[in-house]
Scaffold this active site. Structure first.
Site, PDB file in Angstrom:
ATOM      1  N   GLN A   1      21.574  60.145  47.842  1.00 33.07           N
ATOM      2  CA  GLN A   1      21.553  59.507  49.156  1.00 33.07           C
ATOM      3  C   GLN A   1      21.073  60.438  50.266  1.00 33.07           C
ATOM      4  OE1 GLN A   1      25.719  57.738  48.345  1.00 33.07           O
ATOM      5  NE2 GLN A   1      24.771  56.255  49.710  1.00 33.07           N
TER       6      GLN A   1
ATOM      7  N   ARG B   1      32.782  66.997  50.485  1.00 27.01           N
ATOM      8  CA  ARG B   1      32.576  66.362  49.185  1.00 27.01           C
ATOM      9  C   ARG B   1      31.102  66.032  49.030  1.00 27.01           C
ATOM     10  NH1 ARG B   1      33.137  60.298  47.341  1.00 27.01           N
ATOM     11  NH2 ARG B   1      32.571  60.652  45.186  1.00 27.01           N
TER      12      ARG B   1
ATOM     13  N   HIS C   1      27.320  60.903  40.547  1.00 24.97           N
ATOM     14  CA  HIS C   1      27.325  59.846  41.572  1.00 24.97           C
ATOM     15  C   HIS C   1      26.048  59.015  41.405  1.00 24.97           C
ATOM     16  CE1 HIS C   1      29.092  58.766  45.761  1.00 24.97           C
ATOM     17  NE2 HIS C   1      28.170  57.857  45.507  1.00 24.97           N
TER      18      HIS C   1
ATOM     19  N   ASN D   1      31.914  58.976  40.173  1.00 25.58           N
ATOM     20  CA  ASN D   1      32.133  58.178  41.361  1.00 25.58           C
ATOM     21  C   ASN D   1      32.049  56.694  41.020  1.00 25.58           C
ATOM     22  OD1 ASN D   1      32.262  57.956  44.440  1.00 25.58           O
ATOM     23  ND2 ASN D   1      30.477  56.686  43.952  1.00 25.58           N
ATOM     24  N   GLU D   2      33.155  55.989  41.191  1.00 23.75           N
ATOM     25  CA  GLU D   2      33.186  54.529  41.182  1.00 23.75           C
ATOM     26  C   GLU D   2      32.610  53.862  39.936  1.00 23.75           C
ATOM     27  OE1 GLU D   2      31.418  53.126  44.831  1.00 23.75           O
ATOM     28  OE2 GLU D   2      33.092  53.871  45.999  1.00 23.75           O
TER      29      GLU D   2
ATOM     30  N   ASN E   1      38.388  55.669  46.639  1.00 24.84           N
ATOM     31  CA  ASN E   1      37.384  55.233  47.612  1.00 24.84           C
ATOM     32  C   ASN E   1      37.762  53.840  48.059  1.00 24.84           C
ATOM     33  OD1 ASN E   1      35.997  57.555  46.991  1.00 24.84           O
ATOM     34  ND2 ASN E   1      34.219  56.538  46.092  1.00 24.84           N
TER      35      ASN E   1
ATOM     36  N   TYR F   1      37.396  50.746  51.338  1.00 29.90           N
ATOM     37  CA  TYR F   1      36.678  50.343  52.551  1.00 29.90           C
ATOM     38  C   TYR F   1      37.296  49.162  53.268  1.00 29.90           C
ATOM     39  CZ  TYR F   1      32.956  53.620  51.450  1.00 29.90           C
ATOM     40  OH  TYR F   1      32.256  54.774  51.223  1.00 29.90           O
TER      41      TYR F   1
ATOM     42  N   GLU G   1      36.612  58.645  49.813  1.00 26.93           N
ATOM     43  CA  GLU G   1      35.654  57.907  50.662  1.00 26.93           C
ATOM     44  C   GLU G   1      36.380  56.830  51.431  1.00 26.93           C
ATOM     45  OE1 GLU G   1      32.197  55.939  48.946  1.00 26.93           O
ATOM     46  OE2 GLU G   1      31.767  57.742  47.792  1.00 26.93           O
TER      47      GLU G   1
ATOM     48  N   TRP H   1      33.378  58.691  54.764  1.00 26.70           N
ATOM     49  CA  TRP H   1      32.014  58.398  54.329  1.00 26.70           C
ATOM     50  C   TRP H   1      31.247  57.904  55.543  1.00 26.70           C
ATOM     51  CZ3 TRP H   1      29.388  59.446  49.976  1.00 26.70           C
ATOM     52  CH2 TRP H   1      28.089  58.911  49.902  1.00 26.70           C
TER      53      TRP H   1
ATOM     54  N   GLU I   1      21.359  54.109  51.710  1.00 25.50           N
ATOM     55  CA  GLU I   1      22.510  53.276  51.346  1.00 25.50           C
ATOM     56  C   GLU I   1      22.112  52.340  50.189  1.00 25.50           C
ATOM     57  OE1 GLU I   1      25.675  53.354  51.698  1.00 25.50           O
ATOM     58  OE2 GLU I   1      26.081  51.346  50.960  1.00 25.50           O
ATOM     59  N   TRP I   2      21.622  52.937  49.083  1.00 25.24           N
ATOM     60  CA  TRP I   2      21.342  52.221  47.845  1.00 25.24           C
ATOM     61  C   TRP I   2      20.500  50.972  48.093  1.00 25.24           C
ATOM     62  CZ3 TRP I   2      22.222  55.949  44.671  1.00 25.24           C
ATOM     63  CH2 TRP I   2      23.303  56.799  44.868  1.00 25.24           C
TER      64      TRP I   2
HETATM   65  C1  PNW Z   1      30.334  53.453  47.820  1.00 32.37           C
HETATM   66  N1  PNW Z   1      30.835  47.000  47.260  1.00 32.37           N
HETATM   67  O1  PNW Z   1      29.645  52.382  47.263  1.00 32.37           O
HETATM   68  C2  PNW Z   1      29.590  54.661  47.300  1.00 32.37           C
HETATM   69  O2  PNW Z   1      30.384  55.607  46.646  1.00 32.37           O
HETATM   70  C3  PNW Z   1      28.710  55.308  48.318  1.00 32.37           C
HETATM   71  O3  PNW Z   1      27.680  55.992  47.643  1.00 32.37           O
HETATM   72  C4  PNW Z   1      28.205  54.275  49.287  1.00 32.37           C
HETATM   73  O4  PNW Z   1      27.232  54.775  50.140  1.00 32.37           O
HETATM   74  C5  PNW Z   1      29.410  53.774  50.054  1.00 32.37           C
HETATM   75  O5  PNW Z   1      30.406  53.266  49.185  1.00 32.37           O
HETATM   76  C6  PNW Z   1      29.100  52.703  51.087  1.00 32.37           C
HETATM   77  O6  PNW Z   1      28.629  51.543  50.479  1.00 32.37           O
HETATM   78  C7  PNW Z   1      29.996  51.060  47.324  1.00 32.37           C
HETATM   79  O7  PNW Z   1      29.890  46.194  47.122  1.00 32.37           O
HETATM   80  C8  PNW Z   1      28.974  50.145  47.167  1.00 32.37           C
HETATM   81  O8  PNW Z   1      32.037  46.617  47.361  1.00 32.37           O
HETATM   82  C9  PNW Z   1      29.253  48.803  47.143  1.00 32.37           C
HETATM   83  C10 PNW Z   1      30.552  48.377  47.281  1.00 32.37           C
HETATM   84  C11 PNW Z   1      31.580  49.309  47.436  1.00 32.37           C
HETATM   85  C12 PNW Z   1      31.294  50.640  47.448  1.00 32.37           C
END
Ligand code: PNW
Length: 490
Positions: A25, A82, A128, A174-175, A314, A316, A380, A430, A437-438
């Site tokens: 990223q 990190r 990651h 990671n995840e 992690n 959100y 995160e 984060w 952002e993917w």
């Molecule tokens: C995480 N969802 O990804 C990743 O660890 C990071 O690399 C990323 O930039 C960050 O969160 C913000 O998106 C996610 O769809 C991607 O629920 C998608 C999801 C959750 C986390």
């Protein structure tokens, strides 16, 4: 040992805080110093895979501008940073018989030294998402358990051998949910496999994500076994995995919606956490998937159970869950942010899946601590402000919604530690920078530092100032002795 007396409004003196990033990223320089290709290199270049059609070739140019990133970390006064290692910089073709790339190793080694010289604790993610493309081409990457576990373990060995004298905090993966579901189920992340023929030419969303997830668990567990048996005694570090997972609230108090919220947690979190911390897949996964759920042999399970020193978290957002959905990756719960009375749960972020709901963070900390009984490292947590990418820089720097998000999050951590007795030991926002952002490309900005992609200049947003100030004010002074120890480390 009895816990020392604490002031109720502060975190313990050894609490680690800082910012997080990931190699693909931020680094760019995808051809530099012998780096091999990763699955994200070409994936991002295929039409329609990223929102803005852009890729990771430059990103925030951090491979070259590492000094600027370090300066930011110093200015922010963080205790820890990190970041992740790019497998294909260290072993360009990825495999256990493939050569190691000294130039790639040197870059990370120098970076780790530079962090330590500045008193910043490196918190290192081994994987990651940037799988070497060669491993995908050779045998299907995470779909081939026997091959990938051995290759991942060898890659981890190289990391422990070359960096473990200085790195004391390791994250294996990671995840895994994102790796498995977004990469092999929905096909929105590399390698983009899915049953959806509009999206992907091949794949089977009914089996592949569960197979990939199983491989990720085993690769993680075998790397931890290696660390514990050959490195831990001499190096003295900690190692664990980091899982994504958002809090799940029942949409209302009907029994089926209460069950739906638990099923959502069982799949988002329990899929990985239950085997790793408790030693079995959740009953609901068996019920939902039957024979599609891969089975652990007793030997495998012995390696998997107990394979994480801590809970890497992690998180959100919070989802309201309704029964009756079809989506197995959400435990057949439907997610919404709209309450039965029509109000929204919280402030909407730029991405559809994220609203701000700090109470949910506190509840999730409690849930995880009760269920898995491990110290928690929040690796995160963050927020993307709506339409930030179409604002002027000045407007973007005044990121009030993100400030509010972090105020709520920090208070939730403090309350969980001091009022609820949850053992939280670290918090990473984060992200250090706006970055790739993917699938969202550069449209969605998660940074607490703004990046002007024309000039690559970095500008601290209000949220960065808020978070730094908050931790300055809410950590107890370290005992002098501990501080000396940390500075000397290693
Ligand atoms: C995480 N969802 O990804 C990743 O660890 C990071 O690399 C990323 O930039 C960050 O969160 C913000 O998106 C996610 O769809 C991607 O629920 C998608 C999801 C959750 C986390």
């Amino acid at each position: 040992m009895a816990a020392p007396p604490h002031t109720q409004d502060k975190l313990p003196g050894d609490f680690l805080w800082g910012f997080a990033t990931a190699s693909f990223q931020i680094e760019g320089s995808t051809d530099a110093d012998g780096r091999g290709k990763s699955i994200w290199d070409d994936f991002a270049k295929q039409p329609g895979k990223t929102l803005d059609g852009r890729d990771g070739d430059v990103a925030t140019d951090s491979y070259r501008r590492w000094q600027a990133d370090l300066d930011l970390l110093v200015a922010y006064g963080v205790r820890s940073y990190r970041f992740s290692l790019a497998w294909s910089r260290i072993i360009p073709l990825g495999g256990r018989a493939d050569p190691v790339n000294e130039a790639g190793i040197r870059w990370y080694s120098d970076f780790i030294d530079a962090l330590l010289e500045r008193g910043i604790v490196p918190f290192v993610t081994i994987y990651h998402w940037d799988l070497p493309q060669a491993l995908h081409n050779r045998y299907g990457g995470w779909l081939n358990k026997d091959e990938i576990v051995q290759d991942y373990v060898r890659y981890s060995r190289v990391c422990f051998e070359r960096f473990g004298d200085r790195v004391k905090h390791w994250l294996t993966m990671n995840e895994p949910w994102c790796i498995s579901v977004l990469g092999y189920g929905r096909g929105v992340f590399a390698p983009g496999r899915s049953s959806d023929r509009m999206r992907s030419p091949e794949g089977d969303s009914s089996t592949e994500p569960w197979i990939a997830g199983h491989s990720v668990i085993l690769a993680h567990a075998h790397a931890v076994q290696l660390y514990r048996s050959e490195f831990k005694a001499a190096q003295g570090g900690q190692i664990g995995i980091t899982l994504n997972g958002d809090w799940a609230l029942p949409y209302d108090d009907s029994p089926q919606n209460i069950a739906a919220a638990q099923h959502a947690l069982d799949v988002a979190i329990g899929w990985f956490a239950d085997p790793i911390y408790l030693g079995y897949y959740p009953a609901y996964l068996h019920e939902m998937l039957g024979a599609r759920l891969p089975a652990f042999t007793p030997e495998e399970l012995a390696v998997v159970k107990g394979s994480s020193d801590f809970y890497g978290m992690n998180t959100y957002t919070t989802n309201l869950c309704k029964a009756g959905g079809e989506d197995e990756f959400q435990g057949r719960a439907e997610y919404t942010f709209t309450r039965p009375d029509g109000t929204q749960l919280g402030t909407q972020a730029h991405c559809a899946w994220l609203q701000d709901y700090p109470q949910g963070f506190r509840e999730l900390l409690n849930y995880l601590y009760k269920r898995y009984r491990k110290p928690i490292y929040v690796t995160e947590n963050g927020f993307a402000v709506k339409d930030e990418n179409s604002m002027s820089i000045e407007q973007a720097l005044a990121d009030a919604d993100r400030v509010q998000y972090f105020r709520g999050a920090c208070q939730s951590v403090l309350a969980a530690v001091r009022e609820d007795g949850v053992d939280v030991r670290a918090y990473f926002a984060w992200s250090l920078l706006d970055n790739f952002e993917w699938a969202d490309g550069y449209v969605t900005r998660f940074g607490l530092t703004y990046v002007d992609y024309e000039t690559q200049e970095r500008f601290p947003k209000d949220s960065a100032k808020f978070v730094c100030q908050w931790f300055k004010e809410h950590i107890e002074p370290e005992e002098k002795e501990d501080e000396d120890k940390r500075r000397d480390e290693p």
